[in-house]
Design a protein around this motif. Structure first.
Motif, PDB file in Angstrom:
ATOM      1  N   VAL A 160     -41.579 -18.636 105.940  1.00 31.73           N
ATOM      2  CA  VAL A 160     -40.985 -17.629 106.947  1.00 31.73           C
ATOM      3  C   VAL A 160     -40.359 -16.490 106.171  1.00 31.73           C
ATOM      4  CG1 VAL A 160     -38.757 -17.686 108.346  1.00 31.73           C
ATOM      5  CG2 VAL A 160     -40.574 -19.605 108.494  1.00 31.73           C
ATOM      6  N   HIS A 161     -39.771 -16.716 105.320  1.00 36.43           N
ATOM      7  CA  HIS A 161     -39.263 -15.791 104.238  1.00 36.43           C
ATOM      8  C   HIS A 161     -40.128 -14.739 103.734  1.00 36.43           C
ATOM      9  CE1 HIS A 161     -34.867 -16.750 103.961  1.00 36.43           C
ATOM     10  NE2 HIS A 161     -35.336 -18.137 103.857  1.00 36.43           N
ATOM     11  N   ALA A 162     -41.361 -15.138 103.327  1.00 36.49           N
ATOM     12  CA  ALA A 162     -42.672 -14.192 103.052  1.00 36.49           C
ATOM     13  C   ALA A 162     -43.033 -13.378 104.334  1.00 36.49           C
ATOM     14  CB  ALA A 162     -43.704 -15.049 102.339  1.00 36.49           C
ATOM     15  N   LEU A 163     -43.140 -14.005 105.436  1.00 33.36           N
ATOM     16  CA  LEU A 163     -43.567 -13.129 106.573  1.00 33.36           C
ATOM     17  C   LEU A 163     -42.320 -12.274 106.897  1.00 33.36           C
ATOM     18  CD1 LEU A 163     -44.544 -16.239 109.076  1.00 33.36           C
ATOM     19  CD2 LEU A 163     -45.887 -14.550 107.973  1.00 33.36           C
ATOM     20  N   GLU A 164     -41.123 -12.600 106.908  1.00 30.77           N
ATOM     21  CA  GLU A 164     -39.987 -11.514 107.126  1.00 30.77           C
ATOM     22  C   GLU A 164     -40.113 -10.435 106.407  1.00 30.77           C
ATOM     23  OE1 GLU A 164     -36.487 -14.162 107.227  1.00 30.77           O
ATOM     24  OE2 GLU A 164     -36.668 -14.332 109.130  1.00 30.77           O
ATOM     25  N   ALA A 165     -40.607 -10.533 105.075  1.00 30.43           N
ATOM     26  CA  ALA A 165     -40.445  -9.818 104.054  1.00 30.43           C
ATOM     27  C   ALA A 165     -41.854  -8.852 103.917  1.00 30.43           C
ATOM     28  CB  ALA A 165     -40.243 -10.324 102.593  1.00 30.43           C
ATOM     29  N   GLY A 166     -42.837  -9.510 104.516  1.00 29.22           N
ATOM     30  CA  GLY A 166     -44.276  -9.007 104.454  1.00 29.22           C
ATOM     31  C   GLY A 166     -44.837  -8.988 103.078  1.00 29.22           C
ATOM     32  N   ASP A 167     -44.305 -10.081 102.453  1.00 28.12           N
ATOM     33  CA  ASP A 167     -44.707 -10.381 101.239  1.00 28.12           C
ATOM     34  C   ASP A 167     -46.163 -11.088 101.050  1.00 28.12           C
ATOM     35  OD1 ASP A 167     -45.051 -12.164  98.644  1.00 28.12           O
ATOM     36  OD2 ASP A 167     -42.864 -11.380  98.460  1.00 28.12           O
ATOM     37  N   ALA A 168     -47.098 -10.756 100.305  1.00 24.93           N
ATOM     38  CA  ALA A 168     -48.364 -10.964 100.332  1.00 24.93           C
ATOM     39  C   ALA A 168     -48.364 -12.687  99.786  1.00 24.93           C
ATOM     40  CB  ALA A 168     -49.128 -10.554  99.143  1.00 24.93           C
ATOM     41  N   ARG A 169     -47.361 -13.299  99.442  1.00 22.01           N
ATOM     42  CA  ARG A 169     -47.543 -14.701  99.270  1.00 22.01           C
ATOM     43  C   ARG A 169     -47.712 -15.584 100.556  1.00 22.01           C
ATOM     44  NH1 ARG A 169     -42.230 -14.736  95.178  1.00 22.01           N
ATOM     45  NH2 ARG A 169     -41.784 -13.300  96.480  1.00 22.01           N
TER      46      ARG A 169
END
Length: 69
Positions: free
Chosen positions: A46-55
């Motif tokens: 969820v944090h990765a999605l919110e940040a647009g993070d490739a992880r």
């Protein structure tokens, strides 16, 4: 509170999304059960999605492999 918990709280307080992704993933890797592992991976995802993070791609794959997605 252990060191990982303290680092998670500090990252949360600082609003450090990239650190939260890494820390929740670290917690998942050391989780004592599949339930806990799924919980931590979900938070990292969820944090990765919110940040647009490739992880997010790899985290989703881990959750999928666990049958969580």
């Amino acid at each position: 509170m252990n060191g990982l918990d303290a680092r998670m709280r500090a990252a949360q307080d600082a609003g450090d999304g990239p650190a939260l992704i890494a820390l929740y993933h670290e917690a998942a890797l050391t989780a004592a059960s599949d339930v806990a592992r799924g919980f931590y991976l979900t938070h990292a995802f969820v944090h990765a999605l919110e940040a647009g993070d490739a992880r997010a791609v790899d985290l989703r794959a881990e959750l999928h492999a666990m049958g969580r997605i």
